[in-house]
Write a protein that holds these residues in place. Structure first.
Motif, PDB file in Angstrom:
ATOM      1  N   VAL A 116      -2.315 -48.356 -30.874  1.00 25.61           N
ATOM      2  CA  VAL A 116      -3.376 -47.521 -30.253  1.00 25.61           C
ATOM      3  C   VAL A 116      -3.409 -47.583 -28.852  1.00 25.61           C
ATOM      4  O   VAL A 116      -3.679 -46.573 -28.332  1.00 25.61           O
ATOM      5  CB  VAL A 116      -4.733 -48.070 -30.859  1.00 25.61           C
ATOM      6  N   LEU A 117      -3.210 -48.876 -28.188  1.00 24.62           N
ATOM      7  CA  LEU A 117      -3.415 -49.001 -26.752  1.00 24.62           C
ATOM      8  C   LEU A 117      -2.303 -48.206 -25.936  1.00 24.62           C
ATOM      9  O   LEU A 117      -2.652 -47.601 -25.006  1.00 24.62           O
ATOM     10  CB  LEU A 117      -3.494 -50.318 -26.240  1.00 24.62           C
ATOM     11  N   ASP A 118      -1.050 -48.144 -26.718  1.00 27.61           N
ATOM     12  CA  ASP A 118      -0.266 -47.357 -25.979  1.00 27.61           C
ATOM     13  C   ASP A 118      -0.253 -45.946 -26.039  1.00 27.61           C
ATOM     14  O   ASP A 118       0.161 -45.233 -25.193  1.00 27.61           O
ATOM     15  CB  ASP A 118       1.499 -47.718 -26.827  1.00 27.61           C
ATOM     16  N   ASN A 119      -0.980 -45.702 -26.944  1.00 27.24           N
ATOM     17  CA  ASN A 119      -1.335 -43.875 -26.657  1.00 27.24           C
ATOM     18  C   ASN A 119      -2.629 -43.778 -26.179  1.00 27.24           C
ATOM     19  O   ASN A 119      -2.986 -42.235 -26.481  1.00 27.24           O
ATOM     20  CB  ASN A 119      -1.352 -43.537 -28.392  1.00 27.24           C
ATOM     21  N   MET A 120      -3.166 -44.525 -25.427  1.00 26.95           N
ATOM     22  CA  MET A 120      -4.309 -44.314 -24.503  1.00 26.95           C
ATOM     23  C   MET A 120      -3.784 -44.168 -23.160  1.00 26.95           C
ATOM     24  O   MET A 120      -2.810 -44.908 -22.828  1.00 26.95           O
ATOM     25  CB  MET A 120      -5.490 -45.091 -24.763  1.00 26.95           C
ATOM     26  N   ARG A 121      -4.470 -43.494 -22.290  1.00 25.21           N
ATOM     27  CA  ARG A 121      -4.029 -43.093 -20.968  1.00 25.21           C
ATOM     28  C   ARG A 121      -4.699 -44.217 -20.121  1.00 25.21           C
ATOM     29  O   ARG A 121      -5.702 -43.943 -19.431  1.00 25.21           O
ATOM     30  CB  ARG A 121      -4.260 -41.543 -20.354  1.00 25.21           C
ATOM     31  N   LEU A 122      -4.305 -45.224 -20.284  1.00 23.92           N
ATOM     32  CA  LEU A 122      -5.105 -46.487 -19.482  1.00 23.92           C
ATOM     33  C   LEU A 122      -4.258 -46.859 -18.158  1.00 23.92           C
ATOM     34  O   LEU A 122      -3.004 -46.821 -18.374  1.00 23.92           O
ATOM     35  CB  LEU A 122      -5.235 -47.885 -20.414  1.00 23.92           C
ATOM     36  N   GLU A 123      -4.994 -47.452 -17.200  1.00 25.44           N
ATOM     37  CA  GLU A 123      -4.141 -48.049 -16.004  1.00 25.44           C
ATOM     38  C   GLU A 123      -3.539 -49.370 -16.732  1.00 25.44           C
ATOM     39  O   GLU A 123      -4.024 -50.051 -17.678  1.00 25.44           O
ATOM     40  CB  GLU A 123      -5.110 -48.300 -15.150  1.00 25.44           C
ATOM     41  N   PRO A 124      -2.146 -49.772 -16.361  1.00 27.65           N
ATOM     42  CA  PRO A 124      -1.592 -50.636 -16.786  1.00 27.65           C
ATOM     43  C   PRO A 124      -2.475 -51.849 -16.879  1.00 27.65           C
ATOM     44  O   PRO A 124      -2.374 -52.763 -17.863  1.00 27.65           O
ATOM     45  CB  PRO A 124      -0.430 -50.986 -15.717  1.00 27.65           C
ATOM     46  N   LYS A 125      -3.065 -52.194 -15.756  1.00 28.94           N
ATOM     47  CA  LYS A 125      -3.991 -53.617 -15.801  1.00 28.94           C
ATOM     48  C   LYS A 125      -4.946 -53.616 -16.923  1.00 28.94           C
ATOM     49  O   LYS A 125      -5.231 -54.664 -17.675  1.00 28.94           O
ATOM     50  CB  LYS A 125      -4.296 -54.025 -14.503  1.00 28.94           C
ATOM     51  N   VAL A 126      -5.787 -52.616 -17.030  1.00 27.55           N
ATOM     52  CA  VAL A 126      -6.671 -52.533 -18.078  1.00 27.55           C
ATOM     53  C   VAL A 126      -6.266 -52.449 -19.480  1.00 27.55           C
ATOM     54  O   VAL A 126      -6.675 -53.318 -20.281  1.00 27.55           O
ATOM     55  CB  VAL A 126      -7.426 -50.899 -18.018  1.00 27.55           C
ATOM     56  N   HIS A 127      -4.882 -51.955 -19.446  1.00 23.81           N
ATOM     57  CA  HIS A 127      -4.216 -52.032 -20.895  1.00 23.81           C
ATOM     58  C   HIS A 127      -3.946 -53.313 -21.357  1.00 23.81           C
ATOM     59  O   HIS A 127      -4.304 -53.682 -22.414  1.00 23.81           O
ATOM     60  CB  HIS A 127      -3.025 -51.205 -20.920  1.00 23.81           C
ATOM     61  N   ASP A 128      -3.391 -54.113 -20.348  1.00 23.38           N
ATOM     62  CA  ASP A 128      -2.946 -55.646 -20.662  1.00 23.38           C
ATOM     63  C   ASP A 128      -4.273 -56.374 -20.976  1.00 23.38           C
ATOM     64  O   ASP A 128      -4.191 -57.118 -21.675  1.00 23.38           O
ATOM     65  CB  ASP A 128      -2.392 -55.977 -19.275  1.00 23.38           C
ATOM     66  N   ILE A 129      -5.322 -56.416 -20.034  1.00 26.83           N
ATOM     67  CA  ILE A 129      -6.557 -57.049 -20.478  1.00 26.83           C
ATOM     68  C   ILE A 129      -6.938 -56.647 -21.881  1.00 26.83           C
ATOM     69  O   ILE A 129      -7.570 -57.835 -22.617  1.00 26.83           O
ATOM     70  CB  ILE A 129      -7.777 -56.766 -19.327  1.00 26.83           C
ATOM     71  N   ALA A 130      -7.120 -55.499 -22.380  1.00 25.70           N
ATOM     72  CA  ALA A 130      -7.681 -54.925 -23.348  1.00 25.70           C
ATOM     73  C   ALA A 130      -6.905 -55.771 -24.711  1.00 25.70           C
ATOM     74  O   ALA A 130      -7.490 -56.356 -25.734  1.00 25.70           O
ATOM     75  CB  ALA A 130      -7.821 -53.593 -23.578  1.00 25.70           C
ATOM     76  N   HIS A 131      -5.658 -55.807 -24.344  1.00 22.87           N
ATOM     77  CA  HIS A 131      -4.495 -56.173 -25.445  1.00 22.87           C
ATOM     78  C   HIS A 131      -4.832 -57.541 -25.858  1.00 22.87           C
ATOM     79  O   HIS A 131      -5.117 -58.263 -26.665  1.00 22.87           O
ATOM     80  CB  HIS A 131      -3.154 -55.882 -25.189  1.00 22.87           C
ATOM     81  N   ARG A 132      -4.774 -58.277 -24.515  1.00 23.84           N
ATOM     82  CA  ARG A 132      -4.861 -59.705 -24.645  1.00 23.84           C
ATOM     83  C   ARG A 132      -6.291 -60.322 -25.002  1.00 23.84           C
ATOM     84  O   ARG A 132      -6.298 -61.472 -25.862  1.00 23.84           O
ATOM     85  CB  ARG A 132      -4.351 -60.426 -23.415  1.00 23.84           C
ATOM     86  N   PHE A 133      -7.297 -59.548 -24.732  1.00 20.41           N
ATOM     87  CA  PHE A 133      -8.776 -59.793 -25.091  1.00 20.41           C
ATOM     88  C   PHE A 133      -8.834 -59.999 -26.555  1.00 20.41           C
ATOM     89  O   PHE A 133      -9.326 -60.914 -27.259  1.00 20.41           O
ATOM     90  CB  PHE A 133      -9.547 -58.941 -24.487  1.00 20.41           C
ATOM     91  N   LEU A 134      -8.140 -58.909 -27.207  1.00 20.21           N
ATOM     92  CA  LEU A 134      -8.089 -58.819 -28.554  1.00 20.21           C
ATOM     93  C   LEU A 134      -7.444 -59.846 -29.563  1.00 20.21           C
ATOM     94  O   LEU A 134      -7.741 -60.280 -30.317  1.00 20.21           O
ATOM     95  CB  LEU A 134      -7.873 -57.286 -29.108  1.00 20.21           C
ATOM     96  N   MET A 135      -6.117 -60.355 -28.799  1.00 18.91           N
ATOM     97  CA  MET A 135      -5.366 -61.222 -29.501  1.00 18.91           C
ATOM     98  C   MET A 135      -6.122 -62.560 -29.432  1.00 18.91           C
ATOM     99  O   MET A 135      -6.044 -63.087 -30.569  1.00 18.91           O
ATOM    100  CB  MET A 135      -4.177 -61.291 -28.628  1.00 18.91           C
ATOM    101  N   MET A 136      -6.872 -62.910 -28.448  1.00 14.17           N
ATOM    102  CA  MET A 136      -7.555 -64.109 -28.452  1.00 14.17           C
ATOM    103  C   MET A 136      -8.704 -64.060 -29.346  1.00 14.17           C
ATOM    104  O   MET A 136      -9.079 -65.198 -30.312  1.00 14.17           O
ATOM    105  CB  MET A 136      -8.023 -64.385 -26.991  1.00 14.17           C
ATOM    106  N   LEU A 137      -9.348 -63.122 -29.653  1.00 14.88           N
ATOM    107  CA  LEU A 137     -10.377 -62.986 -30.711  1.00 14.88           C
ATOM    108  C   LEU A 137     -10.005 -63.067 -31.854  1.00 14.88           C
ATOM    109  O   LEU A 137     -10.669 -63.662 -33.058  1.00 14.88           O
ATOM    110  CB  LEU A 137     -11.110 -61.403 -30.439  1.00 14.88           C
ATOM    111  N   CYS A 138      -8.709 -62.921 -32.177  1.00 14.80           N
ATOM    112  CA  CYS A 138      -8.269 -62.883 -33.672  1.00 14.80           C
ATOM    113  C   CYS A 138      -8.219 -64.551 -34.083  1.00 14.80           C
ATOM    114  O   CYS A 138      -8.644 -64.507 -35.201  1.00 14.80           O
ATOM    115  CB  CYS A 138      -6.556 -62.806 -33.680  1.00 14.80           C
ATOM    116  N   PHE A 139      -8.344 -65.406 -33.294  1.00 16.62           N
ATOM    117  CA  PHE A 139      -8.653 -66.844 -33.615  1.00 16.62           C
ATOM    118  C   PHE A 139      -9.750 -67.189 -34.003  1.00 16.62           C
ATOM    119  O   PHE A 139     -10.099 -68.191 -34.613  1.00 16.62           O
ATOM    120  CB  PHE A 139      -8.120 -67.742 -32.482  1.00 16.62           C
TER     121      PHE A 139
END
Length: 453
Positions: A116-139
């Motif tokens: 989903v994130l790869d198919n959004m036109r996000l700035e690279p830094k915003v993309h990275d933060i969003a992805h890692r934020f969700l990965m941490m929430l998984c725990f």
């Protein structure tokens, strides 16, 4: 809960239910609030990243948590019918189901979110933060869903102050961890928005363990002996939970996901627009905790009265809750209009974000009346165990009417990003009308006296 006979008794008892639920919801929301505001003070990219991550996570979490909300009306009606021995095996099955739900969500986040994130036109830094934020929430997914079962059980017994105290205990834990991890204090790494995800996951474990301890050791919960034995998984009970819970969950999903969809659609605008939108929406979401709390209190009160066969009292609680919600909506509208500058300054110091966020807040005023009707009405309908119609109505109002209106205005007119907010207002208004008509129909079908009594 206890039986009431006068309007004053009902009002007093309703506030006894509502106020602790309200404080609980505000405290839970405060976790998201501090995630957003503290990330915003780290940088605009951190604010935008957490905004995108939250927009993907919130509709999933609220929708699936909504499935588990079936515990409240079922336990409330069992309690009203004095069928106390049936509660423990039912709650345990709900806990098993919550773990299964969490496993599905974890797999979904791990495999679907990157796509989903790869198919959004996000700035690279915003993309990275969003992805890692969700990965941490998984725990924190397993304890979060399991805690919601425990909370529904506690609230269904009318002991809403207990969940209030649990949540209040968790708030300083979350804020402290945010401070340490977002800003890198006391030797901790400076993780920005990603640190907010870790802080939330740890906090979910904290509130779950505290809830288990209280239910196992404190009256009146310990008398139900929830953890006295391990029951075998019962698919028929899961089926009953899902039969009631899935419509509840999807109705909530359709309502919350429309806001997330708008945030995701706004990814085509710049970071300032995303941050401003999230600022205004986050504050509006905080105000939404009031009708949401009233909705929970109405489910408990209406469910208890329906379980006891007192349909006229159930009706009185329904309209009492809607009236209180409208009163709060009027106050909140004035607050937004008068204190808009002070509100946005809480979230960000960026002048461009502040200016645009204040414009979005004007539209948030128009949310108030619709939220004050639609959300409490859904709570009342759950108390009646009438949930399928709400599912269809929310789908039509939010996704077939509201979102298309917003998309057209945002794409083909000069309203741009503001067009999406007009679409949200339209969808909420349609939803409020549809659900109110459904409640009137249900009451006319079930009550002993006409609606005009």
């Amino acid at each position: 809960m206890n039986e009431t006979s006068t309007l004053w008794q009902k009002t007093k008892h309703f506030f006894h239910l509502f106020i602790p639920v309200f404080i609980t919801q505000i405290s839970l929301f405060a976790m998201s609030f501090f995630d957003t505001t503290m990330s915003g003070h780290a940088s605009s990219a951190d604010l935008a990243g957490v905004a995108i991550g939250s927009s993907l996570w919130i509709p999933i979490s609220t929708g699936l948590t909504g499935i588990l909300l079936s515990v409240t009306p079922i336990v409330s009606q069992l309690n009203g019918a004095q069928k106390h021995k049936e509660v423990a095996p039912f709650v345990m099955q709900a806990l098993y189901l919550s773990v299964a739900v969490a496993a599905v969500v974890i797999l979904t986040v791990l495999f679907a979110v990157p796509f989903v994130l790869d198919n959004m036109r996000l700035e690279p830094k915003v993309h990275d933060i969003a992805h890692r934020f969700l990965m941490m929430l998984c725990f924190g997914f397993v304890p979060m869903f399991a805690y919601n079962v425990m909370r529904c059980f506690i609230d269904a017994l009318g002991k809403t102050r207990v969940t209030m105290l649990i949540t209040l205990l968790s708030l300083p834990v979350n804020i402290s961890l945010n401070y340490l991890l977002i800003f890198g204090k006391f030797g901790m790494p400076r993780l920005g928005g990603v640190g907010a995800g870790i802080a939330s996951a740890v906090t979910y474990w904290f509130i779950f363990l505290v809830a288990v301890y209280i239910v196992h050791t404190r009256q009146p919960f310990s008398s139900y002996r929830i953890f006295e034995r391990l029951y075998a998984v019962s698919l028929p009970v899961w089926k009953d939970l899902l039969r009631l819970g899935v419509p509840i969950g999807f109705a909530i999903f359709f309502e919350t996901s429309i806001f997330s969809a708008v945030t995701l659609l706004m990814s085509r605008f710049d970071t300032v627009t995303i941050a401003a939108h999230q600022t205004a929406l986050n504050f509006a979401s905080m105000l939404y905790m009031t009708p949401l709390s009233l909705s929970t209190a109405m489910t408990i009160a209406v469910g208890f009265e329906v379980g006891a066969g007192r349909y006229r009292d159930a009706k009185h609680y329904s309209w009492l809750g809607i009236g209180i919600a409208l009163a709060f909506a009027a106050v909140y509208s004035v607050v937004i209009f008068v204190f808009d500058e002070a509100v946005v300054s809480i979230y960000t110091t960026d002048p461009a974000v502040q200016t645009l966020a204040r414009q979005f807040l004007v539209f948030a005023i128009l949310f108030q009346a619709s939220d004050a009707i639609a959300t409490p009405v859904q709570g009342a309908l759950r108390g009646y165990k009438d949930v399928n119609a709400a599912l269809i109505m929310t789908l039509i109002a939010y996704w077939l009417l509201g979102l298309p209106v917003g998309h057209v205005l945002a794409t083909y007119t000069d309203w741009a990003a503001k067009g999406y907010w007009i679409g949200l207002i339209s969808g909420l208004a349609f939803g409020a009308l549809f659900l109110l008509l459904r409640l009137i129909h249900v009451q006319r079908m079930q009550q002993r006296k006409p609606l005009s009594s």
